[in-house]
Motif scaffolding. Structure first.
Motif, mmCIF file in Angstrom:
data_model
loop_
_atom_site.group_PDB
_atom_site.id
_atom_site.type_symbol
_atom_site.label_atom_id
_atom_site.label_comp_id
_atom_site.label_asym_id
_atom_site.label_seq_id
_atom_site.Cartn_x
_atom_site.Cartn_y
_atom_site.Cartn_z
ATOM 1 N N SER A 388 0.827 -1.205 0.000
ATOM 2 C CA SER A 388 0.000 0.000 0.000
ATOM 3 C C SER A 388 0.859 1.253 0.000
ATOM 4 O O SER A 388 0.591 2.215 -0.732
ATOM 5 N N ALA A 389 1.912 1.249 0.823
ATOM 6 C CA ALA A 389 2.778 2.422 0.901
ATOM 7 C C ALA A 389 3.520 2.656 -0.409
ATOM 8 O O ALA A 389 3.676 3.798 -0.854
ATOM 9 N N LEU A 390 3.969 1.588 -1.041
ATOM 10 C CA LEU A 390 4.659 1.730 -2.323
ATOM 11 C C LEU A 390 3.714 2.275 -3.394
ATOM 12 O O LEU A 390 4.081 3.141 -4.190
ATOM 13 N N ALA A 391 2.482 1.740 -3.428
ATOM 14 C CA ALA A 391 1.514 2.199 -4.426
ATOM 15 C C ALA A 391 1.183 3.680 -4.233
ATOM 16 O O ALA A 391 1.003 4.421 -5.205
ATOM 17 N N LEU A 392 1.142 4.120 -2.982
ATOM 18 C CA LEU A 392 0.769 5.498 -2.689
ATOM 19 C C LEU A 392 1.918 6.472 -2.921
ATOM 20 O O LEU A 392 1.742 7.534 -3.535
ATOM 21 N N HIS A 393 3.115 6.103 -2.452
ATOM 22 C CA HIS A 393 4.222 7.055 -2.440
ATOM 23 C C HIS A 393 5.265 6.822 -3.540
ATOM 24 O O HIS A 393 6.026 7.737 -3.856
ATOM 25 N N LEU A 394 5.311 5.605 -4.086
ATOM 26 C CA LEU A 394 6.308 5.301 -5.114
ATOM 27 C C LEU A 394 5.656 4.598 -6.302
ATOM 28 O O LEU A 394 6.018 3.465 -6.654
ATOM 29 N N PRO A 395 4.693 5.228 -6.944
ATOM 30 C CA PRO A 395 3.981 4.559 -8.033
ATOM 31 C C PRO A 395 4.872 4.263 -9.235
ATOM 32 O O PRO A 395 4.515 3.425 -10.069
ATOM 33 N N GLU A 396 6.044 4.913 -9.333
ATOM 34 C CA GLU A 396 6.920 4.634 -10.469
ATOM 35 C C GLU A 396 7.644 3.294 -10.335
ATOM 36 O O GLU A 396 8.245 2.807 -11.292
ATOM 37 N N LEU A 397 7.611 2.689 -9.133
ATOM 38 C CA LEU A 397 8.148 1.342 -8.967
ATOM 39 C C LEU A 397 7.079 0.338 -9.386
ATOM 40 O O LEU A 397 5.931 0.413 -8.937
ATOM 41 N N THR A 398 7.436 -0.601 -10.242
ATOM 42 C CA THR A 398 6.487 -1.581 -10.768
ATOM 43 C C THR A 398 6.556 -2.863 -9.951
ATOM 44 O O THR A 398 7.614 -3.511 -9.880
ATOM 45 N N LEU A 399 5.444 -3.230 -9.341
ATOM 46 C CA LEU A 399 5.378 -4.455 -8.556
ATOM 47 C C LEU A 399 4.521 -5.453 -9.322
ATOM 48 O O LEU A 399 3.291 -5.455 -9.224
ATOM 49 N N ALA A 400 5.180 -6.317 -10.102
ATOM 50 C CA ALA A 400 4.464 -7.226 -10.989
ATOM 51 C C ALA A 400 3.770 -8.352 -10.232
ATOM 52 O O ALA A 400 2.784 -8.903 -10.709
ATOM 53 N N HIS A 401 4.263 -8.686 -9.048
ATOM 54 C CA HIS A 401 3.721 -9.833 -8.318
ATOM 55 C C HIS A 401 3.748 -9.550 -6.819
ATOM 56 O O HIS A 401 4.773 -9.133 -6.284
ATOM 57 N N VAL A 402 2.619 -9.754 -6.164
ATOM 58 C CA VAL A 402 2.540 -9.659 -4.704
ATOM 59 C C VAL A 402 2.461 -11.085 -4.160
ATOM 60 O O VAL A 402 1.476 -11.791 -4.387
ATOM 61 N N PRO A 403 3.494 -11.546 -3.479
ATOM 62 C CA PRO A 403 3.530 -12.945 -3.051
ATOM 63 C C PRO A 403 2.571 -13.233 -1.906
ATOM 64 O O PRO A 403 2.179 -12.328 -1.164
ATOM 65 N N SER A 404 2.217 -14.495 -1.763
ATOM 66 C CA SER A 404 1.370 -14.917 -0.644
ATOM 67 C C SER A 404 2.164 -15.730 0.366
ATOM 68 O O SER A 404 1.609 -16.518 1.135
ATOM 69 N N GLY A 405 3.469 -15.538 0.355
ATOM 70 C CA GLY A 405 4.352 -16.171 1.318
ATOM 71 C C GLY A 405 5.719 -15.526 1.237
ATOM 72 O O GLY A 405 6.001 -14.748 0.323
ATOM 73 N N GLY A 406 6.571 -15.821 2.213
ATOM 74 C CA GLY A 406 7.889 -15.211 2.224
ATOM 75 C C GLY A 406 7.903 -13.885 2.941
ATOM 76 O O GLY A 406 6.966 -13.535 3.662
ATOM 77 N N TYR A 407 8.955 -13.112 2.703
ATOM 78 C CA TYR A 407 9.165 -11.939 3.548
ATOM 79 C C TYR A 407 9.654 -10.718 2.778
ATOM 80 O O TYR A 407 10.216 -9.796 3.374
ATOM 81 N N PRO A 411 10.242 -5.047 -6.435
ATOM 82 C CA PRO A 411 9.801 -4.028 -7.391
ATOM 83 C C PRO A 411 10.869 -3.740 -8.450
ATOM 84 O O PRO A 411 12.071 -3.729 -8.156
ATOM 85 N N ARG A 412 10.379 -3.474 -9.660
ATOM 86 C CA ARG A 412 11.257 -3.067 -10.757
ATOM 87 C C ARG A 412 11.363 -1.551 -10.758
ATOM 88 O O ARG A 412 10.368 -0.834 -10.592
ATOM 89 N N LEU A 413 12.575 -1.053 -10.952
ATOM 90 C CA LEU A 413 12.812 0.380 -10.983
ATOM 91 C C LEU A 413 12.571 0.931 -12.385
ATOM 92 O O LEU A 413 12.613 0.184 -13.370
ATOM 93 N N PRO A 414 12.306 2.217 -12.510
ATOM 94 C CA PRO A 414 12.113 2.796 -13.841
ATOM 95 C C PRO A 414 13.325 2.555 -14.741
ATOM 96 O O PRO A 414 14.466 2.498 -14.265
ATOM 97 N N ASP A 415 13.076 2.376 -16.028
ATOM 98 C CA ASP A 415 14.162 2.145 -16.973
ATOM 99 C C ASP A 415 15.214 3.237 -16.858
ATOM 100 O O ASP A 415 14.893 4.429 -16.754
ATOM 101 N N GLY A 416 16.459 2.819 -16.879
ATOM 102 C CA GLY A 416 17.559 3.768 -16.815
ATOM 103 C C GLY A 416 17.974 4.167 -15.422
ATOM 104 O O GLY A 416 18.901 4.969 -15.254
ATOM 105 N N THR A 417 17.333 3.611 -14.387
ATOM 106 C CA THR A 417 17.694 3.970 -13.015
ATOM 107 C C THR A 417 19.105 3.492 -12.688
ATOM 108 O O THR A 417 19.484 2.361 -13.013
ATOM 109 N N ASP A 418 19.870 4.345 -12.047
ATOM 110 C CA ASP A 418 21.194 3.977 -11.557
ATOM 111 C C ASP A 418 20.994 3.254 -10.220
ATOM 112 O O ASP A 418 20.843 3.885 -9.166
#
Length: 478
Positions: A388-407, A411-418
């Motif tokens: 929720s926090a990433l979607a609200l404050h960092l929408p430029e980060l792409t989260l292709a999959h939200v896991p149902s296990g693990g920790y 997220p993928r960073l915008p193209d060209g990110t250092d």
């Protein structure tokens, strides 16, 4: 945390006051120190033990603590420059040079500086660890008859049976070896299955610690891409044909770092492809016990559906307990089991019996299922808070999959990110994150971060960590 900080503060105070006493002079009694500093007797005992370990004081049972005699001057440093030649020349004839690089592992093991929020941790926060249950289990284990004797080389029969039941299928206790943590088990498996110089197939991306194991053994990791349904079978078959690799290492459940679960339609296909290639599948089932509340029924381990001995299975208690509770299992069928056993005996002899007895006490106690339920609820809440926090404050980060296990999240960073610049900027703003680059054995398709939500104190710290990461992104992304 308060007790540990009190120990350090008291030790520092006593260290500053040592000059008041002549060498061999007696320090105030423990009772006096308790009254003067208003701390517990345990804190005093631990602080004195710390100073004794530093060689500053000497403790004598029944007599007290005394300032240590002056140490002799240290010998002058020798010339170790010859080692540069020796260490660089030793692998000159190797087909694949052995490189020992622990940096990808240390990212999740090293404690960040004070005040830094730990989004790079690989273990449960102390508040999520079953500390009381582990302490009680260790206490009960220490009183078991023979608890400090030599265990069977393969491990305690009852513990092997417990792991076998957890794997399921036709796996028996006789096909299980008790090992000292998942990292040790993976090391044993790769040494058993692949000679130095051989290629080994790995998921891409994958756990950096496994890549480090392979390279330290002189193996050549060959990447096979993973998507939302796990490893891609067609590419796996292509990789076996192209390389002749003797093994494929995978995490079919909540894969690290993507969180993917190997789809039902791919499970049998992966085993068939490996069997036809005459190769093994090393199944690292590392977070089965860190399932989230909304996961639904979990697929069985690949080893449970493997009558032909294709799978070498690794399972561990460490992730669900504590980084110091290093008890795990290797399961295999057929002649490879004897090779695994021989390598483990040569490397480590056996897992200390008190730790095995404590593991039995822990998993057999009513506290164990309660702990797993509590961790499941906590991880679910933390995952939701971070997404929720990433979607609200960092929408430029792409989260292709939200896991149902693990920790963690991936997220993928915008193209060209250092990527290194962002990781460094995040640390300056007070949040430690894990760069994506070490998870790829070849060139990565894009920049990523791995964000752990298990090693922080709670959802409030997650919100603050994402706020700090937003500031780092503003600095780097513009």
């Amino acid at each position: 945390m308060h007790e540990r900080s009190s120990v350090g503060e008291l030790a520092e105070q006593l260290r500053r006051e040592l000059d008041r006493y002549s060498p061999g002079g007696k320090l105030p009694s423990s009772r006096v120190l308790v009254e003067r500093f208003r701390v517990s007797p345990v804190t005093v005992s631990r602080a004195l033990a710390q100073l004794a370990a530093e060689g500053l004081v000497v403790t004598r049972p029944g007599a007290g603590a005394f300032r240590a005699r002056a140490r002799t001057a240290p010998a002058p440093a020798g010339d170790t420059s010859w080692q540069e030649v020796a260490l660089s020349a030793e692998g000159a004839a190797d087909l694949v040079p052995r490189s020992v690089d622990a940096s990808g592992v240390l990212v999740s093991l090293a404690a960040p500086p004070p005040g830094v929020i730990e989004f790079n941790g690989g273990y449960l926060h102390p508040s999520l660890q079953p500390e009381r249950a582990m302490a009680a289990a260790l206490s009960r284990a220490g009183r078991r008859p023979g608890a400090w004797g030599r265990p069977p080389m393969e491990g305690l029969p009852e513990l092997r049976e417990w792991f076998a039941r957890g794997i399921g299928g036709a796996v028996t206790a006789a096909e299980v070896l008790i090992t000292s943590g998942g990292q040790s088990a993976l090391t044993t498996a790769l040494r058993a299955l692949a000679p130095p110089g051989a290629p080994v197939l790995v998921e891409s991306p994958t756990y950096p610690g496994m890549l480090a194991i392979a390279r330290a053994a002189g193996l050549r990791p060959v990447p096979v891409p993973v998507d939302a349904d796990g490893v891609r079978p067609a590419l796996l078959a292509d990789a076996f044909r192209a390389t002749g690799a003797p093994a494929f290492v995978c995490q079919p459940l909540f894969q690290n770092p993507t969180g993917a679960v190997l789809a039902a339609g791919r499970r049998a296909e992966v085993l068939r492809i490996a069997r036809e290639a005459g190769a093994f599948v090393v199944e690292d089932d590392f977070v089965r016990r860190l399932v989230h509340e909304d996961s639904g029924p979990l697929p069985r381990p690949l080893a449970a559906d493997d009558p032909d001995g294709v799978v070498v299975h690794v399972s561990s208690l460490t992730k669900a307990t504590s980084p110091s509770f290093r008890v795990s299992a290797l399961a295999a069928r057929g002649p490879v089991l004897e090779r695994l056993r021989a390598i483990q005996v040569v490397d480590t002899f056996f897992v200390p019996r008190p730790l095995q007895e404590a593991a039995l006490e822990l998993v057999g106690s009513p506290a164990w299922p309660r702990h797993l339920r509590a961790v499941s609820a906590a991880l679910t809440a933390r995952r939701d808070a971070m997404t929720s926090a990433l979607a609200l404050h960092l929408p430029e980060l792409t989260l292709a999959h939200v896991p149902s296990g693990g920790y963690h999240l991936w997220p993928r960073l915008p193209d060209g990110t250092d990527e290194p610049a962002l990781v460094a900027a995040a640390l300056r703003t007070g949040v430690a994150v894990t760069p994506g680059r070490p998870y790829f054995s070849a060139e990565p398709p894009a920049a990523h971060l791995r964000l752990s939500f298990a090693a922080v104190a709670g959802t409030g710290e997650i919100a603050e960590g994402v706020r700090r990461l937003r500031a780092a992104c503003d600095e780097v992304l513009g």
